[in-house]
Design an enzyme around this catalytic site. Structure first.
Site, mmCIF file in Angstrom:
data_model
loop_
_atom_site.group_PDB
_atom_site.id
_atom_site.type_symbol
_atom_site.label_atom_id
_atom_site.label_comp_id
_atom_site.label_asym_id
_atom_site.label_seq_id
_atom_site.Cartn_x
_atom_site.Cartn_y
_atom_site.Cartn_z
ATOM 1 N N SER A 1 0.821 -1.209 0.000
ATOM 2 C CA SER A 1 0.000 0.000 0.000
ATOM 3 C C SER A 1 0.852 1.255 0.000
ATOM 4 C CB SER A 1 -0.950 0.005 1.197
ATOM 5 O OG SER A 1 -0.228 -0.163 2.374
ATOM 6 N N GLU B 1 -6.150 0.083 -7.147
ATOM 7 C CA GLU B 1 -5.155 0.968 -7.766
ATOM 8 C C GLU B 1 -4.136 0.084 -8.479
ATOM 9 O OE1 GLU B 1 -3.961 3.159 -4.195
ATOM 10 O OE2 GLU B 1 -4.611 5.018 -5.152
ATOM 11 N N HIS C 1 -2.974 -2.598 -5.879
ATOM 12 C CA HIS C 1 -3.265 -2.212 -4.499
ATOM 13 C C HIS C 1 -4.742 -2.386 -4.235
ATOM 14 C CE1 HIS C 1 -3.753 1.155 -1.317
ATOM 15 N NE2 HIS C 1 -3.527 -0.017 -0.723
ATOM 16 N N ASN D 1 -3.994 6.917 -0.587
ATOM 17 C CA ASN D 1 -3.407 7.080 0.748
ATOM 18 C C ASN D 1 -2.572 8.353 0.857
ATOM 19 O OD1 ASN D 1 -4.644 4.875 1.822
ATOM 20 N ND2 ASN D 1 -2.937 3.472 1.456
#
Ligand code: T1G
Length: 691
Positions: free
Chosen positions: A405, A438, A426, A476
């Site tokens: 991640s 992702e 991801h 993120n």
């Protein structure tokens, strides 16, 4: 031609043929009107069958026409005429019948369907309501309770469910159209089935039920108007005559059509589809994937295995630890069982999916897989070792993906001799539920490898978005900024419950502190420790999260985090212990706490996301602003009716955002360095949609 007609032994067969989904664009509507003219003019026509070419019956009104000046004939007029034509009409529903497509079927005298067909009035998901009689006909056909639930949720009903609620008359296993033509021949010359409009009101009309139901959908809508407006239209089906009900429906439809929310939701609809067609992958050809290897049988690995097996892939699941492998298989089996119990999948489908998961005890057994997804511990040294082993085992052309991640996948790829096959995939936890994926484009990844991951994502039912390599990729990296602002706000004078309340009022399902308590405060703590060595000393650091971690207050899983959780209660209560920690932290940092307005909370959270989103565009980590919107709607609970952070910024005006960023920079010029792209777009009087 967007519609074909053919007369066979007195039966007029109308076939919608407007790829890709037989949408009811102007040409199709005119074509149906023309076919209706022929019924009036040609007495040899004794009955009618309507069906769709290809795998779809009809995907509804042509969404691309929304917002443009309407061109007749209007769909309500077409359907009203269809409903009252002199002969019986049979809808042969060969695939999905959505929105206007289902309304078309409701205007027919009979409805039969293929077993794989699905039906929905999904208009509320586009910020509008059914606008061609659906709110008046469906309650008269299936009752106001089924109709209200279907229309306000916009969900699909399977052919089986539709049959059980009376939405269709029969399910036909083979050659639906031939059966429909025979059925129509049998109806020829007989009295037509009375149209739904002839029914005075829904048989199960119940105002008390509607009032109670309305309360439920208002709270569930979290500020979205269309479900509530749709119920208002459904109410008309029992309050006024059909014709008046159509007028009411049309008025409410027009009101919703003008709303910002309709713009946001239509943007989200098209953005989700555009994101999966990353321009950089034009011309790339995905490699065939049948067998997927998954390394790591923990929460993520097992979740990914469930998603892959449920979508028809065969899976080889590996873990170095036998107990972990057994636990992973157990988790997978239990999840399939739960899906069967919740009627999310049939027992046969669950059994077949489980059979597609094979545990393996040696990495060498991955030598025949087409795609390998690594989902092991987030340590760079471990991942490098794994990919150096995999590059020798995996067959030529196999795609090797890391589920990391945040780690730098370029660095992993550089440690191998086949960087062209190495990318990131991801997934978001729980990987079998969360729609967002992702796909991370490493510097040397081949376009075919990336296209392969995007195609697998689509088959998994994911919303796949291409992202570049950076800490946190798209989601993120932005999430970190708005979490930081949330904690700055709390130190400056707000309380966690204030911030969460404001963000829920904006439309999020949960505020940032509720999310932190759900995910676990240990995740944030480990991320901060990882960043300690490289954190810029100019960056404002809030210690509150660390203090809570030190007190072992990790969130829901420990009964306390930012909130306190009574036994068995999932909604946290504000905790004076947390307030004391906040006050102490503010004092420690010489911060004079002050009243923070709701507007300031909302703008600091949203503008921090938007500003970082602009930086991400500038860095080329996201291809377009719509990719960022798609990530946040599908992975972080951003309200779809707002269109996503970048669409929302365009709606309020980038100059408003930039003014806010500059205003906040007066107290923290490090956190609020305005993105150069944002500044340039404001100077050029452009929006993110131009990116
Ligand atoms: N209008 C225009 N384009 C549409 C469309 C539509 N209704 N539906 C899909 N497309 C495009 C989509 O953008 C994509 O385009 C391609 O078709 C394939 O879509 C009067 C007013 C039907 C279940 O909400 O749910 O009727 O990217 O990838 O996975 O009351 O499309 O290829 O250029 O999704 O096979 C209500 C929306 C309209 C249905 C097929 N109808 N569509 O799924 O294909 S409002 C909907 C879907 C209405 C009435 C009101 C799905 C699908 P491109 P796709 P798919």
């Amino acid at each position: 031609m967007v519609l074909h007609t053919k007369i066979d032994d007195g039966v007029l067969l109308i076939t919608l043929d407007n790829p890709p989904v037989n949408a009811l664009g102007q040409g199709v509507r005119a074509g149906i009107m023309k076919a209706l003219d022929s019924i009036d003019q040609d007495s040899s026509i004794l009955a009618v069958v309507i069906t769709g070419a290809g795998k779809t019956f009809c995907g509804g009104a042509d969404i691309k026409e929304f917002g443009k000046p309407p061109v007749g004939p209007s769909l309500p007029d077409v359907l009203l005429r269809l409903e009252n034509t002199r002969v019986s009409v049979v809808a042969a529903i060969n695939g999905v019948a959505m929105g206007g497509g289902l309304e078309l079927a409701l205007s027919c005298a009979h409805r039969i369907a293929d077993p794989r067909a699905a039906m929905a009035l999904p208009e509320v998901k586009l910020g509008i309501i059914p606008g061609a009689g659906g709110t008046q006909r469906l309650p008269r056909l299936v009752g106001v309770k089924h109709a209200a639930e279907m229309i306000t949720s916009g969900r699909k009903a399977s052919a089986e469910e539709a049959l059980s609620m009376g939405m269709i008359d029969e399910i036909i296993e083979n050659d639906l159209v031939a059966y429909a033509i025979n059925l129509a021949k049998g109806l020829a010359g007989k009295d037509r089935h009375p149209p739904l409009s002839a029914i005075e009101k829904p048989a199960d009309w119940d105002v008390q039920w509607l009032d109670a139901f309305e309360k439920k959908i208002i709270s569930k809508a979290r500020g979205q108007l269309s479900p509530v407006k749709a119920l208002e239209a459904v109410r008309a089906s029992g309050e006024v005559a059909f014709a008046e009900g159509l007028v009411r429906e049309r008025e409410i439809f027009a009101e919703c059509m003008k709303s910002d929310q309709r713009e946001g939701l239509i943007h989200a609809f098209f953005a989700e589809r555009a994101a999966q067609k990353a321009p950089v992958l034009d011309g790339a050809s995905p490699r065939e994937v049948k067998l997927i290897g998954i390394l790591g049988a923990g929460t993520m690995g097992a979740g990914i295995a469930i998603a892959c097996a449920a979508s028809g892939y065969s899976v080889k699941l590996f873990d170095t630890n036998d107990d972990a492998l057994r636990a992973g298989l157990d988790r997978i089996g239990k999840t399939f069982d739960a899906n069967v119990a919740k009627k999310r999948m049939s027992a046969d489908a669950a059994r077949d999916a489980m059979a597609r998961v094979s545990p393996i005890s040696s990495l060498d057994e991955l030598n025949d897989t087409d795609l390998i997804i690594e989902a092991v511990i987030e340590r760079m040294d471990v991942k490098k070792e794994i990919f150096q082993a995999l590059e020798k085992i995996a067959k030529p052309g196999a795609v090797l993906a890391s589920n990391t991640s945040y780690l730098n996948i370029d660095e992993i790829a550089a440690a191998t001799s086949r960087p062209q096959d190495i990318i990131g995939m991801h997934f978001f936890s729980p990987a079998n539920i969360m729609r967002l994926l992702e796909v991370i484009q490493t510097k040397k990844a081949s376009m075919d490898a990336l296209a392969t991951a995007m195609a697998v994502g689509k088959k998994l039912g994911k919303v796949s978005v291409l992202a570049g390599v950076c800490d946190g990729f798209i989601g993120n990296r932005i999430f970190k900024k708005y979490r930081q602002q949330a904690e700055y706000l709390v130190e400056d004078g707000a309380l966690p419950q204030d911030v969460d309340r404001v963000m829920r009022a904006f439309g999020f399902a949960m505020g940032p502190f509720q999310v932190s308590d759900l995910a676990g405060l240990d995740i944030g703590w480990h991320n901060r420790r990882r960043e300690d060595a490289t954190r810029d000393p100019k960056e404002r650091y809030v210690t509150i999260g660390d203090s809570l971690y030190d007190l072992k207050r990790l969130g829901q899983k420990t009964g306390a985090g930012w909130y306190r959780y009574e036994e068995g209660v999932r909604i946290g209560a504000p905790d004076p212990v947390v307030e004391d920690i906040i006050l102490a932290a503010a004092k420690e940092n010489d911060i004079t706490r002050r009243k923070i307005t709701d507007d300031e909370i909302r703008d600091r959270i949203l503008f921090s996301m938007i500003n970082e989103g602009a930086n991400i565009l500038e860095d080329g980590i996201a291809q377009r602003a719509l990719d960022i919107d798609t990530v946040f709607i599908n992975g972080y609970g951003f309200p779809a009716y707002r269109g996503g952070p970048m669409f929302y910024a365009d709606q309020i005006g980038l100059e408003v955002v930039l003014d806010g960023v500059r205003r906040f920079a007066q107290t923290d010029d490090y956190a609020w360095r305005p993105s150069a792209l944002l500044v340039k777009l404001v100077e050029d009087k452009k929006g993110f949609s131009s990116q």
